[in-house]
Design a protein around this motif. Structure first.
Motif, PDB file in Angstrom:
ATOM      1  N   ALA A   1      -5.455  -4.126  -3.818  1.00 15.13           N
ATOM      2  CA  ALA A   1      -5.808  -4.171  -5.239  1.00 15.13           C
ATOM      3  C   ALA A   1      -7.036  -3.324  -5.538  1.00 15.13           C
ATOM      4  CB  ALA A   1      -6.038  -5.616  -5.677  1.00 15.13           C
ATOM      5  N   THR A   2      -7.966  -3.264  -4.603  1.00 18.21           N
ATOM      6  CA  THR A   2      -9.162  -2.441  -4.788  1.00 18.21           C
ATOM      7  C   THR A   2      -8.810  -0.950  -4.716  1.00 18.21           C
ATOM      8  OG1 THR A   2     -10.570  -4.170  -3.840  1.00 18.21           O
ATOM      9  CG2 THR A   2     -11.452  -1.925  -3.867  1.00 18.21           C
ATOM     10  N   LYS A   3      -7.917  -0.618  -3.815  1.00 17.40           N
ATOM     11  CA  LYS A   3      -7.556   0.791  -3.578  1.00 17.40           C
ATOM     12  C   LYS A   3      -6.698   1.368  -4.694  1.00 17.40           C
ATOM     13  CE  LYS A   3      -5.161   3.627  -0.076  1.00 17.40           C
ATOM     14  NZ  LYS A   3      -4.545   3.594   1.276  1.00 17.40           N
TER      15      LYS A   3
ATOM     16  N   GLY B   1       1.504  -8.802  -7.178  1.00 17.52           N
ATOM     17  CA  GLY B   1       1.777  -9.621  -6.001  1.00 17.52           C
ATOM     18  C   GLY B   1       1.395 -11.065  -6.266  1.00 17.52           C
ATOM     19  N   GLY B   2       2.396 -11.940  -6.276  1.00 11.82           N
ATOM     20  CA  GLY B   2       2.145 -13.348  -6.572  1.00 11.82           C
ATOM     21  C   GLY B   2       1.905 -14.177  -5.329  1.00 11.82           C
ATOM     22  N   HIS B   3       1.242 -15.299  -5.503  1.00 15.12           N
ATOM     23  CA  HIS B   3       0.973 -16.289  -4.446  1.00 15.12           C
ATOM     24  C   HIS B   3      -0.188 -15.869  -3.532  1.00 15.12           C
ATOM     25  CE1 HIS B   3       4.559 -17.877  -6.055  1.00 15.12           C
ATOM     26  NE2 HIS B   3       5.255 -18.129  -4.971  1.00 15.12           N
ATOM     27  N   ILE B   4      -1.097 -15.043  -4.042  1.00 16.67           N
ATOM     28  CA  ILE B   4      -2.407 -14.802  -3.414  1.00 16.67           C
ATOM     29  C   ILE B   4      -2.366 -13.949  -2.146  1.00 16.67           C
ATOM     30  CG2 ILE B   4      -4.265 -16.009  -2.164  1.00 16.67           C
ATOM     31  CD1 ILE B   4      -4.385 -18.025  -4.364  1.00 16.67           C
ATOM     32  N   GLY B   5      -1.293 -14.043  -1.369  1.00 15.35           N
ATOM     33  CA  GLY B   5      -1.216 -13.261  -0.141  1.00 15.35           C
ATOM     34  C   GLY B   5      -1.690 -13.965   1.109  1.00 15.35           C
TER      35      GLY B   5
ATOM     36  N   ASP C   1       0.840  -1.198   0.000  1.00 12.53           N
ATOM     37  CA  ASP C   1       0.000   0.000   0.000  1.00 12.53           C
ATOM     38  C   ASP C   1       0.876   1.249   0.000  1.00 12.53           C
ATOM     39  OD1 ASP C   1      -2.505   1.544   0.373  1.00 12.53           O
ATOM     40  OD2 ASP C   1      -1.723   1.889   2.404  1.00 12.53           O
ATOM     41  N   GLN C   2       1.900   1.267   0.845  1.00 14.09           N
ATOM     42  CA  GLN C   2       2.796   2.418   0.910  1.00 14.09           C
ATOM     43  C   GLN C   2       3.571   2.595  -0.395  1.00 14.09           C
ATOM     44  OE1 GLN C   2       3.139   4.698   3.681  1.00 14.09           O
ATOM     45  NE2 GLN C   2       3.962   5.776   1.882  1.00 14.09           N
ATOM     46  N   ILE C   3       3.983   1.476  -1.007  1.00 16.20           N
ATOM     47  CA  ILE C   3       4.725   1.578  -2.268  1.00 16.20           C
ATOM     48  C   ILE C   3       3.833   2.158  -3.357  1.00 16.20           C
ATOM     49  CG2 ILE C   3       6.077   0.314  -3.984  1.00 16.20           C
ATOM     50  CD1 ILE C   3       7.134   0.490  -0.964  1.00 16.20           C
ATOM     51  N   ALA C   4       2.583   1.719  -3.409  1.00 18.26           N
ATOM     52  CA  ALA C   4       1.654   2.241  -4.417  1.00 18.26           C
ATOM     53  C   ALA C   4       1.356   3.719  -4.188  1.00 18.26           C
ATOM     54  CB  ALA C   4       0.366   1.423  -4.408  1.00 18.26           C
ATOM     55  N   LEU C   5       1.387   4.170  -2.937  1.00 19.42           N
ATOM     56  CA  LEU C   5       1.205   5.594  -2.651  1.00 19.42           C
ATOM     57  C   LEU C   5       2.425   6.399  -3.081  1.00 19.42           C
ATOM     58  CD1 LEU C   5      -0.425   5.301   0.890  1.00 19.42           C
ATOM     59  CD2 LEU C   5      -1.559   6.092  -1.198  1.00 19.42           C
TER      60      LEU C   5
END
Length: 270
Positions: free
Chosen positions: A192-194, A177-181, A164-168
């Motif tokens: 992903a929604t944000k 982001g692989g492997h579903i989380g 989230d911080q990186i996307a900001l």
């Protein structure tokens, strides 16, 4: 068309690395003794009807498990089927930036991947930031692992909320982001929604193990945000497509999930 968003054509030294001992116990597989030919990877793709696969290099701190030039060599053997993804050692940030540029500009790779658990550093660590800027300049996605680790390494660095911080900080950076989380899939769906440029791939999981939150996201407003992946050779494409019809996806969502999203995110038509 089917595109595998997360695969590796492994080297013998990667397959023999002790870090994967725990995975071998889970899969009850033997320690390999010979290099795997590219033809074997293509045969696994053919068995599942997979048209193309993104295959990645693997860099860990001060060691290389699959080199970028090795990946370029694999791709050269099947350029219509295999797509290169580079990797770098972020412990030397400027070397990492130079190598990322070489991967894209000279080797023709379509993304850069770094696995936080290999470095025991979360994606918010300062050593990643020059690489994020380079990926933005190069116009390629930054790929990473989210969720717990199979190898016996700390999982905390794979929490999706770090991204989230990186996307900001880098709103133009495309992040996959692989492997579903899992077990933080709700975090992955929230990020992903944000964020417009954050995506999830389903590698390392079979459909019957997809968390309900991910399936609901895939069926609904996340249909353009989820990519199918296998994590071959740990799981084969055939294994990770088994049970796919049980997801109950409509035709448009099926096409986006299996190919359309990967084609768009990795610019595979360019």
């Amino acid at each position: 068309m089917i595109i595998d968003a997360w695969a590796q054509h492994p080297t013998l030294r990667q397959m023999q690395d002790p870090i994967f001992d725990s995975l071998r116990r889970w899969t009850r597989s033997r320690l390999p003794e010979a290099e795997l030919p590219v033809a074997a990877t293509l045969a696994q793709m053919d068995a599942a009807g997979v048209d193309r696969a993104l295959i990645s290099a693997w860099h860990a701190p001060r060691r290389t498990l699959i080199g970028n030039d090795e990946v370029a060599g694999f791709v050269a053997q099947a350029p219509q089927r295999l797509v290169g993804v580079g990797s770098v050692d972020i412990t030397r940030p400027m070397d990492a930036v130079r190598e990322a540029r070489r991967c894209v500009q000279e080797l023709g790779f379509r993304a850069i991947r770094v696995l936080p658990w290999l470095f025991e550093l979360p994606p918010t660590d300062r050593r990643y930031y020059p690489l994020y800027a380079a990926c933005c300049d190069l116009g390629v996605p930054f790929c990473t692992q989210i969720g717990h680790t199979g190898p016996l390494m700390p999982s905390e660095v794979g929490r999706p909320i770090y991204l989230d911080q990186i996307a900001l900080d880098f709103p133009e950076l495309v992040i996959v982001g692989g492997h579903i989380g899992y077990p933080w899939t709700d975090e992955a769906v929230a990020v992903a929604t944000k964020h417009e440029n954050f995506y999830i791939d389903t590698s390392a999981y079979v459909p019957k193990r997809y968390p309900p939150a991910l399936v609901d996201f895939l069926r609904g407003h996340g249909r353009r945000k989820v990519l199918w992946g296998s994590n071959y050779p740990m799981l084969t494409p055939e294994q990770t497509l088994d049970g796919f019809d049980g997801l109950g996806l409509d035709e448009q969502t099926r096409e986006l999930f299996l190919a359309g999203n990967a084609r768009r995110v990795y610019a595979l038509d360019a």
